[in-house]
Design an enzyme around this catalytic site. Structure first.
Site, PDB file in Angstrom:
ATOM      1  CG  LEU A 186      -1.952  -1.125   1.260  1.00  0.00           C
ATOM      2  CD1 LEU A 186      -2.582  -1.236   2.646  1.00  0.00           C
ATOM      3  CD2 LEU A 186      -3.031  -0.911   0.201  1.00  0.00           C
ATOM      4  N   GLY A 213      14.096  12.285  -3.448  1.00  0.00           N
ATOM      5  CA  GLY A 213      13.482  10.958  -3.308  1.00  0.00           C
ATOM      6  C   GLY A 213      13.264  10.266  -4.641  1.00  0.00           C
ATOM      7  CE  LYS A 257      11.126   0.299 -15.207  1.00  0.00           C
ATOM      8  NZ  LYS A 257      11.249   1.748 -15.074  1.00  0.00           N
TER       9      LYS A 257
HETATM   10  N1  LIG Z   1       6.558   3.927  -7.568  1.00  0.00           N
HETATM   11  C1  LIG Z   1       6.486   3.854  -8.883  1.00  0.00           C
HETATM   12  O1  LIG Z   1       6.367   4.891  -9.567  1.00  0.00           O
HETATM   13  C2  LIG Z   1       6.521   2.534  -9.588  1.00  0.00           C
HETATM   14  C3  LIG Z   1       6.445   2.512 -11.007  1.00  0.00           C
HETATM   15  C4  LIG Z   1       6.427   1.275 -11.655  1.00  0.00           C
HETATM   16  C5  LIG Z   1       6.516   0.122 -10.940  1.00  0.00           C
HETATM   17  N2  LIG Z   1       6.641   0.182  -9.566  1.00  0.00           N
HETATM   18  C6  LIG Z   1       6.720  -1.072  -8.838  1.00  0.00           C
HETATM   19  O2  LIG Z   1       5.596  -1.187  -7.984  1.00  0.00           O
HETATM   20  C7  LIG Z   1       5.942  -1.915  -6.818  1.00  0.00           C
HETATM   21  C8  LIG Z   1       5.611  -1.068  -5.603  1.00  0.00           C
HETATM   22  O3  LIG Z   1       6.318   0.147  -5.675  1.00  0.00           O
HETATM   23  P1  LIG Z   1       5.993   1.384  -4.704  1.00  0.00           P
HETATM   24  O4  LIG Z   1       6.747   2.532  -5.272  1.00  0.00           O
HETATM   25  O5  LIG Z   1       4.542   1.495  -4.469  1.00  0.00           O
HETATM   26  O6  LIG Z   1       6.750   0.897  -3.379  1.00  0.00           O
HETATM   27  P2  LIG Z   1       6.601   1.486  -1.908  1.00  0.00           P
HETATM   28  O7  LIG Z   1       6.009   2.849  -1.934  1.00  0.00           O
HETATM   29  O8  LIG Z   1       7.906   1.279  -1.255  1.00  0.00           O
HETATM   30  O9  LIG Z   1       5.522   0.511  -1.252  1.00  0.00           O
HETATM   31  C9  LIG Z   1       5.795  -0.836  -0.989  1.00  0.00           C
HETATM   32  C10 LIG Z   1       4.649  -1.361  -0.156  1.00  0.00           C
HETATM   33  O10 LIG Z   1       4.866  -2.747   0.086  1.00  0.00           O
HETATM   34  C11 LIG Z   1       4.679  -2.998   1.471  1.00  0.00           C
HETATM   35  N3  LIG Z   1       5.499  -4.126   1.881  1.00  0.00           N
HETATM   36  C12 LIG Z   1       6.833  -4.241   1.783  1.00  0.00           C
HETATM   37  N4  LIG Z   1       7.221  -5.424   2.294  1.00  0.00           N
HETATM   38  C13 LIG Z   1       6.108  -6.038   2.730  1.00  0.00           C
HETATM   39  C14 LIG Z   1       5.845  -7.256   3.392  1.00  0.00           C
HETATM   40  N5  LIG Z   1       6.841  -8.092   3.713  1.00  0.00           N
HETATM   41  N6  LIG Z   1       4.565  -7.562   3.691  1.00  0.00           N
HETATM   42  C15 LIG Z   1       3.574  -6.745   3.393  1.00  0.00           C
HETATM   43  N7  LIG Z   1       3.758  -5.560   2.766  1.00  0.00           N
HETATM   44  C16 LIG Z   1       5.004  -5.219   2.460  1.00  0.00           C
HETATM   45  C17 LIG Z   1       5.063  -1.712   2.167  1.00  0.00           C
HETATM   46  O11 LIG Z   1       4.453  -1.655   3.450  1.00  0.00           O
HETATM   47  P3  LIG Z   1       4.582  -0.361   4.416  1.00  0.00           P
HETATM   48  O12 LIG Z   1       3.904   0.760   3.664  1.00  0.00           O
HETATM   49  O13 LIG Z   1       3.843  -0.712   5.625  1.00  0.00           O
HETATM   50  O14 LIG Z   1       6.037  -0.138   4.593  1.00  0.00           O
HETATM   51  C18 LIG Z   1       4.505  -0.683   1.203  1.00  0.00           C
HETATM   52  O15 LIG Z   1       3.167  -0.426   1.461  1.00  0.00           O
HETATM   53  C19 LIG Z   1       7.436  -2.258  -6.986  1.00  0.00           C
HETATM   54  O16 LIG Z   1       7.552  -3.531  -7.581  1.00  0.00           O
HETATM   55  C20 LIG Z   1       7.924  -1.196  -7.945  1.00  0.00           C
HETATM   56  O17 LIG Z   1       9.061  -1.606  -8.680  1.00  0.00           O
HETATM   57  C21 LIG Z   1       6.632   1.358  -8.890  1.00  0.00           C
END
Ligand SMILES: NC(=O)c1ccc[n+]([C@@H]2O[C@H](COP(=O)([O-])OP(=O)(O)OC[C@H]3O[C@@H](n4cnc5c(N)ncnc54)[C@H](OP(=O)(O)O)[C@@H]3O)[C@@H](O)[C@H]2O)c1
Length: 428
Positions: free
Chosen positions: A12, A189, A207
């Site tokens: 989330l 960030g 990718k």
């Molecule tokens: N951000 C982007 O723009 C973007 C773009 C393309 C693809 N992605 C991909 O999307 C995915 C998520 O990215 P994001 O940017 O949303 O990451 P993020 O903001 O770091 O969020 C990761 C989430 O996963 C949760 N999490 C981590 N370990 C966990 C565990 N062991 N059990 C349960 N929950 C867990 C975290 O919980 P907490 O919040 O409680 O810490 C957090 O809510 C990744 O694979 C990333 O490569 C991201």
């Protein structure tokens, strides 16, 4: 009332919260487009009481994403945690084993385990969809697997790491050195916790390896990719490239050649007037070439809450509609193990070197290039105050092997100081 499609979301953060927002704000539109409502049954993250800017009170909470993945009341497991292994992989495997479809944004997991996960999903008659994993909001996976399915794909190119493009364009526009802009990007960030994933080209390489699998019907082969990051690009290179009508981009190229599958992610010079050359800031661009369609250019936000959640929702809505597409566009068991091309195709190169300010120095460099079979397209010497002078050479098409041969020759001239910078010029 049509049966809703019930999803469970693990993760989330930026993307997960964005998906919850779209499901909540666009429920009617999504139900109309998907032919059935899409509801969230349960969610999971590490910390339960964190404020995520969305109301989660209507959903069940699971501390363990694997338990979430197996819940009876979900049809689709949406994996948005990240990481190639650990909970993301364990929960994805658990979801498939429990008969759930999977939507993920996780390029790292698919670049490493994509083949095994796709085979497992297909054996269980389930789908894995990953639009959000490549170029964020740009629907490039759909374009390749569906829109261009009738084409023999000849080449896939892309600028797919917004952070690197931001760093390179800011270096150019502000005249700042790499280290300074890197620090800025970090403070804002923009960089991953491990910055080499971004600036080392690994994230973009993940990718590209996924797009190559779809484009060429081959197994994902990330280890075979030639990878080079942007760390060695200097502000001088950016200025000299601009002087000659080029811009430097971290460019991914995948193409099938007579020597095998060529996959590389590296800094390249592209014509400043080309679509790739005009790309600014964190925007992504993917260029697809097919035998029937010619060239297609897709451009848009490669990251961020809205664009990435948009791509996740497209996959979920497809599943609601009943669209079933194999993970890599054809059954995974039939994907060929590609032969990796040992060296990339011939190309012109940009060379920057420091020469001792001595009579005959330029002639010695030209001779070393000639000895290696490399002909010179353009050569420039810049004004200088020090005892060495910067010299630029643009070669005609040559190979990496010939270039390495020339580099050995430069060392023997006694006039080339340090290791020359060599950057490929990509014809786009
Ligand atoms: N951000 C982007 O723009 C973007 C773009 C393309 C693809 N992605 C991909 O999307 C995915 C998520 O990215 P994001 O940017 O949303 O990451 P993020 O903001 O770091 O969020 C990761 C989430 O996963 C949760 N999490 C981590 N370990 C966990 C565990 N062991 N059990 C349960 N929950 C867990 C975290 O919980 P907490 O919040 O409680 O810490 C957090 O809510 C990744 O694979 C990333 O490569 C991201």
């Amino acid at each position: 009332m049509t049966t809703p499609l019930r999803i469970g979301i693990a993760g989330l953060g930026t993307v997960g919260a964005g998906v919850v927002k779209i499901v909540q704000a666009r429920a009617n539109l999504i139900a109309q487009r998907g032919g059935r409502p899409i509801t969230i049954s349960a969610v999971s993250a590490r910390t339960r009481d964190k404020d995520r800017g969305v109301d989660l009170s209507a959903y069940a909470w699971e501390d363990d994403p694997v338990v979430l993945a197996r819940r009876e009341d979900i049809d689709v497991f949406v994996e948005l945690m990240g990481g190639s292994d650990g909970p993301a992989k364990a929960a994805t495997e658990a979801a498939i084993a429990a008969g759930k479809d999977v939507v993920t944004a996780n390029k790292a997991m698919l670049a490493v385990h994509g083949q095994a996960l796709a085979e497992a999903a297909e054996a269980a008659d389930r789908v894995i969809r990953f639009e959000a994993a490549v170029a964020g909001g740009i629907p490039v996976v759909k374009a390749l697997t569906e829109g261009l399915a009738g084409n023999q794909i000849t080449r896939v190119m892309g600028v797919m790491n917004g952070t690197c493009n931001y760093i390179l364009t800011r270096m150019e526009s502000e005249g700042l050195p790499y280290e300074k802009v890197f620090e800025e990007a970090n403070a804002l960030g923009y960089l991953e916790a491990d910055p080499t994933l971004d600036v080392g080209g690994i994230d973009a390489g993940h990718k590209l390896s996924l797009l190559a699998a779809i484009a060429f019907g081959t197994r994902v082969d990330f280890p075979a990719m030639e990878l080079e990051g942007i760390e060695r690009i200097s502000i001088d290179d950016i200025h000299h490239a601009a002087d000659m009508g080029f811009r430097i981009k971290l460019l991914g190229v995948a193409q099938m050649t007579g020597r095998g599958l060529e996959q590389r992610m590296s800094p390249c010079l592209v014509p400043a007037t080309s679509p790739l050359g005009q790309l600014e800031g964190p925007t992504n661009m993917v260029v697809l070439e097919g035998d029937a369609v010619g060239q297609i250019v897709l451009r848009g936000a490669g990251a961020g809450e809205g664009p990435t959640a948009s791509a996740v929702m497209a996959d979920v809505i497809d599943i609601a509609r009943g669209t079933r597409v194999s993970t890599f566009g054809q059954p995974a068991a039939g994907l060929a193990q590609s032969r990796a091309a040992r060296a990339s195709a011939a190309a012109p190169y940009y060379l920057r070197m420091e020469l001792e300010d001595k009579p005959g120095a330029l002639a010695k460099v030209a001779a070393a290039l000639g000895e290696a079979g490399i002909s010179i397209d353009r050569m420039r010497q810049y004004r200088h105050a020090a005892s060495t002078a910067p010299v630029l050479v643009v070669t005609h098409k040559t190979t990496r092997d010939a270039l390495d041969h020339a580099r050995a020759g430069f060392a023997a001239t006694g006039v080339v100081v340090g290791d020359p910078v060599a950057i490929r010029i990509e014809e786009v």
